[in-house]
Design an enzyme around this catalytic site. Sequence first.
Site, PDB file in Angstrom:
ATOM      1  N   ASP A  85       0.835  -1.196   0.000  1.00 16.16           N
ATOM      2  CA  ASP A  85       0.000   0.000   0.000  1.00 16.16           C
ATOM      3  C   ASP A  85       0.873   1.250   0.000  1.00 16.16           C
ATOM      4  O   ASP A  85       1.747   1.406   0.843  1.00 16.16           O
ATOM      5  CB  ASP A  85      -0.882  -0.015   1.259  1.00 16.16           C
ATOM      6  CG  ASP A  85      -1.781   1.207   1.334  1.00 16.16           C
ATOM      7  OD1 ASP A  85      -2.849   1.178   0.712  1.00 16.16           O
ATOM      8  OD2 ASP A  85      -1.405   2.194   1.999  1.00 16.16           O
ATOM      9  N   TYR A  96       2.779   9.953  -0.195  1.00 15.88           N
ATOM     10  CA  TYR A  96       3.686   9.361   0.805  1.00 15.88           C
ATOM     11  C   TYR A  96       5.167   9.536   0.462  1.00 15.88           C
ATOM     12  O   TYR A  96       6.010   9.413   1.338  1.00 15.88           O
ATOM     13  CB  TYR A  96       3.428   7.856   0.952  1.00 15.88           C
ATOM     14  CG  TYR A  96       2.114   7.456   1.549  1.00 15.88           C
ATOM     15  CD1 TYR A  96       1.285   8.377   2.177  1.00 15.88           C
ATOM     16  CD2 TYR A  96       1.694   6.133   1.493  1.00 15.88           C
ATOM     17  CE1 TYR A  96       0.073   7.989   2.719  1.00 15.88           C
ATOM     18  CE2 TYR A  96       0.483   5.728   2.044  1.00 15.88           C
ATOM     19  CZ  TYR A  96      -0.322   6.665   2.646  1.00 15.88           C
ATOM     20  OH  TYR A  96      -1.511   6.268   3.173  1.00 15.88           O
ATOM     21  N   LYS A  99      -2.862   5.902  -4.193  1.00 15.81           N
ATOM     22  CA  LYS A  99      -3.965   6.816  -3.889  1.00 15.81           C
ATOM     23  C   LYS A  99      -3.776   8.166  -4.585  1.00 15.81           C
ATOM     24  O   LYS A  99      -2.647   8.644  -4.752  1.00 15.81           O
ATOM     25  CB  LYS A  99      -4.067   7.035  -2.375  1.00 15.81           C
ATOM     26  CG  LYS A  99      -4.143   5.744  -1.585  1.00 15.81           C
ATOM     27  CD  LYS A  99      -4.240   5.975  -0.089  1.00 15.81           C
ATOM     28  CE  LYS A  99      -3.988   4.680   0.669  1.00 15.81           C
ATOM     29  NZ  LYS A  99      -2.561   4.347   0.776  1.00 15.81           N
ATOM     30  N   HIS A 150      -7.818   9.485  -1.944  1.00 21.43           N
ATOM     31  CA  HIS A 150      -7.151   9.490  -0.634  1.00 21.43           C
ATOM     32  C   HIS A 150      -8.009  10.143   0.462  1.00 21.43           C
ATOM     33  O   HIS A 150      -8.073   9.652   1.586  1.00 21.43           O
ATOM     34  CB  HIS A 150      -5.798  10.212  -0.756  1.00 21.43           C
ATOM     35  CG  HIS A 150      -4.806   9.823   0.289  1.00 21.43           C
ATOM     36  ND1 HIS A 150      -3.454   9.810   0.057  1.00 21.43           N
ATOM     37  CD2 HIS A 150      -4.954   9.432   1.576  1.00 21.43           C
ATOM     38  CE1 HIS A 150      -2.817   9.423   1.162  1.00 21.43           C
ATOM     39  NE2 HIS A 150      -3.712   9.208   2.098  1.00 21.43           N
TER      40      HIS A 150
END
Length: 314
Positions: free
Chosen positions: A53, A58, A87, A120
């Site tokens: 994931d 990120y 996402k 997200h």
Amino acid sequence: MVAIEIPTVVLPNSSSQQRVPVVGMGSAPDFTCKKDTKEAIIEAIKQGYRHFDTAAAYGSEQALGEALKEALDLGLVSRQDLFVTSKLWVTDNHPHLVVSALRKSLRTLQLEYLDLYLIHWPISSQPGKFSFPIEVEDLLPFDVKGVWEAMEECQKLGLTKAIGVSNFSVKKLQNLLSVATILPVVNQVEMNLAWQQKKLREFCSANGIVITAFSPLRKGASRGPNEVMENDVLKEIAEAHGKSIAQVCLRWLYEQGVTFVPKSYDKERMNQNLQIFDWALTEEDHNKISQINQSRLISGPTKPQLSDLWDDEI
């Protein structure tokens, strides 16, 4: 160390009854953990992890992509055995930007397709202006219908096998379901023993939406004591089973039919997180767990917080 075969669950709303491994490996940014993401991911694959994931926001897509490429080149795993989720960030949460945002993630990940692409957060902000936390003055109206049509287009183009959401309340899921042609397969949310989200679990289950839990051990924010990992009731339950508190937490999620993405780059803990499939919690354990004091850990990505983000749902 022998690789563990991780159980999978069907995504009922997916077109081909796609399956997702119950345990995945999260890769959200964690500034307390400087260990090399790439090395950790290779190690995870060797241990049996197949579900990874990440997200555009990120900063881990590149390292994940490099690790997966290396694992594929070494023959450790085949692409069809992997389940990769990324996402859409709020700056691209606009109908005309969704497809290009996914294409960019795919280039960074060095992949031809994702297994799952998620919205997200149910908010949109100024394109091109990345900041975290998000400044409230940068927020724009979220066109859920238009964005979801673009997400559906991503699936039709073969850029992702399935689409879903993250951080959606029951009310926001209801709004989405009223305009969706292709149904969301997953809602990824904070869920742990101190934030059990019973109402959301029941709604998702009734609508074929699988929940993926982030912060399943209630880590991810450094505010005060950890109401899960430092909980005396959970210590007792763990000792009675000869397990760790973390294993009790993950077993509880598994027994609820929830999938989860703990994030540990520690070799031993990665393995311990998989040692949850050959034992069970008792009815008494479940009764004790249901009485744990409940509070949300992750309140949202904006500064200041939005009053209507969660629609006051417990």
